[in-house]
Design an enzyme around this catalytic site. Sequence first.
Site, PDB file in Angstrom:
ATOM      1  N   HIS A 206       0.806  -1.231   0.000  1.00  0.00           N
ATOM      2  CA  HIS A 206       0.000   0.000   0.000  1.00  0.00           C
ATOM      3  C   HIS A 206       0.832   1.270   0.000  1.00  0.00           C
ATOM      4  O   HIS A 206       0.292   2.360  -0.117  1.00  0.00           O
ATOM      5  CB  HIS A 206      -0.968   0.018   1.189  1.00  0.00           C
ATOM      6  CG  HIS A 206      -0.296   0.322   2.499  1.00  0.00           C
ATOM      7  ND1 HIS A 206       0.424  -0.615   3.194  1.00  0.00           N
ATOM      8  CD2 HIS A 206      -0.216   1.459   3.227  1.00  0.00           C
ATOM      9  CE1 HIS A 206       0.900  -0.074   4.298  1.00  0.00           C
ATOM     10  NE2 HIS A 206       0.531   1.187   4.354  1.00  0.00           N
TER      11      HIS A 206
HETATM   12  C1  UD1 Z   1      -2.158   5.363   6.034  1.00  0.00           C
HETATM   13  C2  UD1 Z   1      -0.833   5.824   6.648  1.00  0.00           C
HETATM   14  C3  UD1 Z   1       0.190   4.716   6.534  1.00  0.00           C
HETATM   15  C4  UD1 Z   1      -0.325   3.426   7.130  1.00  0.00           C
HETATM   16  C5  UD1 Z   1      -1.652   3.084   6.470  1.00  0.00           C
HETATM   17  C6  UD1 Z   1      -2.245   1.839   7.062  1.00  0.00           C
HETATM   18  C7  UD1 Z   1      -0.353   8.221   6.470  1.00  0.00           C
HETATM   19  C8  UD1 Z   1       0.512   9.219   5.817  1.00  0.00           C
HETATM   20  N1  UD1 Z   1      -0.295   6.980   5.963  1.00  0.00           N
HETATM   21  O1  UD1 Z   1      -1.912   5.161   4.651  1.00  0.00           O
HETATM   22  O2  UD1 Z   1       1.347   5.093   7.242  1.00  0.00           O
HETATM   23  O3  UD1 Z   1       0.612   2.396   6.903  1.00  0.00           O
HETATM   24  O4  UD1 Z   1      -2.565   4.172   6.668  1.00  0.00           O
HETATM   25  O5  UD1 Z   1      -3.327   1.392   6.313  1.00  0.00           O
HETATM   26  O6  UD1 Z   1      -1.052   8.534   7.411  1.00  0.00           O
HETATM   27  N2  UD1 Z   1      -9.252   4.962   1.696  1.00  0.00           N
HETATM   28  C9  UD1 Z   1     -10.501   4.399   1.604  1.00  0.00           C
HETATM   29  N3  UD1 Z   1     -11.112   4.026   2.779  1.00  0.00           N
HETATM   30  C10 UD1 Z   1     -10.544   4.200   3.997  1.00  0.00           C
HETATM   31  C11 UD1 Z   1      -9.274   4.798   4.048  1.00  0.00           C
HETATM   32  C12 UD1 Z   1      -8.651   5.169   2.899  1.00  0.00           C
HETATM   33  O7  UD1 Z   1     -11.044   4.204   0.540  1.00  0.00           O
HETATM   34  O8  UD1 Z   1     -11.153   3.833   5.013  1.00  0.00           O
HETATM   35  C13 UD1 Z   1      -8.579   5.353   0.443  1.00  0.00           C
HETATM   36  C14 UD1 Z   1      -8.782   6.822   0.161  1.00  0.00           C
HETATM   37  O9  UD1 Z   1      -9.089   6.974  -1.156  1.00  0.00           O
HETATM   38  C15 UD1 Z   1      -7.442   7.450   0.426  1.00  0.00           C
HETATM   39  C16 UD1 Z   1      -6.461   6.301   0.267  1.00  0.00           C
HETATM   40  O10 UD1 Z   1      -7.192   5.113   0.577  1.00  0.00           O
HETATM   41  O11 UD1 Z   1      -7.162   8.496  -0.439  1.00  0.00           O
HETATM   42  C17 UD1 Z   1      -5.286   6.429   1.178  1.00  0.00           C
HETATM   43  O12 UD1 Z   1      -5.719   6.636   2.537  1.00  0.00           O
HETATM   44  P1  UD1 Z   1      -4.832   7.527   3.534  1.00  0.00           P
HETATM   45  O13 UD1 Z   1      -5.450   7.533   4.875  1.00  0.00           O
HETATM   46  O14 UD1 Z   1      -4.509   8.831   2.910  1.00  0.00           O
HETATM   47  O15 UD1 Z   1      -3.443   6.751   3.594  1.00  0.00           O
HETATM   48  P2  UD1 Z   1      -3.109   5.185   3.602  1.00  0.00           P
HETATM   49  O16 UD1 Z   1      -2.537   4.817   2.290  1.00  0.00           O
HETATM   50  O17 UD1 Z   1      -4.252   4.373   4.111  1.00  0.00           O
END
Ligand code: UD1
Length: 370
Positions: A206
Amino acid sequence: MHILHVVGARPNFIKAAPLLRALGAPAGARHALFRQTLVHTGQHYDAAMSDVFFQQLEVPPPDFNLGVGSGSHAQQTAGVMLALEPVLLEQKPDLVLVYGDVNSTVAAALVCSKLGIRLGHVEAGLRSRDRSMPEEINRLVTDQLSDLLFTPSADGDENLLREGIDPAKIHRVGNVMIDTLVRLLPLTDAHLSAQLSTPYALVTLHRPSNVDDIPWLRELLATLADLSSQLQVVFPVHPRTRQRLDGFGPEPGLGSRLRLLAPLPYLEFLALQRYAAIVITDSGGIQEESTFLGVPCLTVRENTERPITISHGTNQLVGRDLQRLRAAALEVIKGNSILQKREEASHHRVPLWDGHAAERIAEIILRGAA
Ligand code: UD1
């Protein structure tokens, strides 16, 4: 004493769960030692990324959900700051605990330090020395702002001392993620997928460095698909990775070679990890869990903020080198790997990764409050 916990993303829930228990009422006591408030920033909001973790980890529903959701790093961090400030002003906690290295962590740390609220960082001191990783920035800033720094291993203490942190603030307590693993491992067998054939490889990816670079992601997936001629490859797909896959439409037939799953709940994932022949990942927490479980782990990154999983565990960095990934995976599968020979001495190979880290933190907080 009033303690407020801030959590936002999947790994935070796993780390906060043992603290909420350790700071709660001791068995037989009529009153809890501390008043506790739980704030969920809403960084992870899907049921599969959030609600199911609260249920399985037996974490009470949050007292506040800030509903911040996704966005750019600035949007997400600023969103948490704006929404958290009034909650802290109203709740007036004596101590705020933040976890790990996600955007919610650094955002909460900034708000607390501006309001003059004491801050404790659980999982302090980890460093990859790679500032292109958003988490590294979050770790550096959060640690500088914290009053209590709870480290999982000696390298964490050394990193903090090198950065000029007052040694009196540093407490080596062990690994709270392993606390949760130790508590829930006995429940995993009931959550094993009946449809799996063994042996299998377990994959998670991821990190932006792997999944936002589409040509690289295509090659990486093709390498994993090649491995499927040797063993089943099971891949629970994080929402960020799912978006990329949907965006570029992977090679036809990939789905039949890789077993692509939705994100899994904690117990289902731990069950899969426990019995995997090999784990291939870019996660931080999974490097630690596989070390504890004695499962060989190949980390698809150039560096790790958790070097103890290499020196004391089963982890091996393969970098951005698909030849290396292929060769290392085949070696583990053939059973020739040094990693596998280390498996017997797996449990408790890292000092203080023993299921009691949160209790140590509770004692330190209690002593400070007395
Ligand atoms: C975040 C953390 C990362 C951690 C990971 C665990 C930061 C910078 N990154 O990354 O360190 O290892 O969580 O999973 O804080 N999304 C959904 N549903 C959700 C959450 C996210 O669809 O419930 C999608 C969204 O489109 C979003 C993307 O996933 O843009 C990324 O989510 P985000 O919270 O920005 O970062 P992660 O990649 O999950």
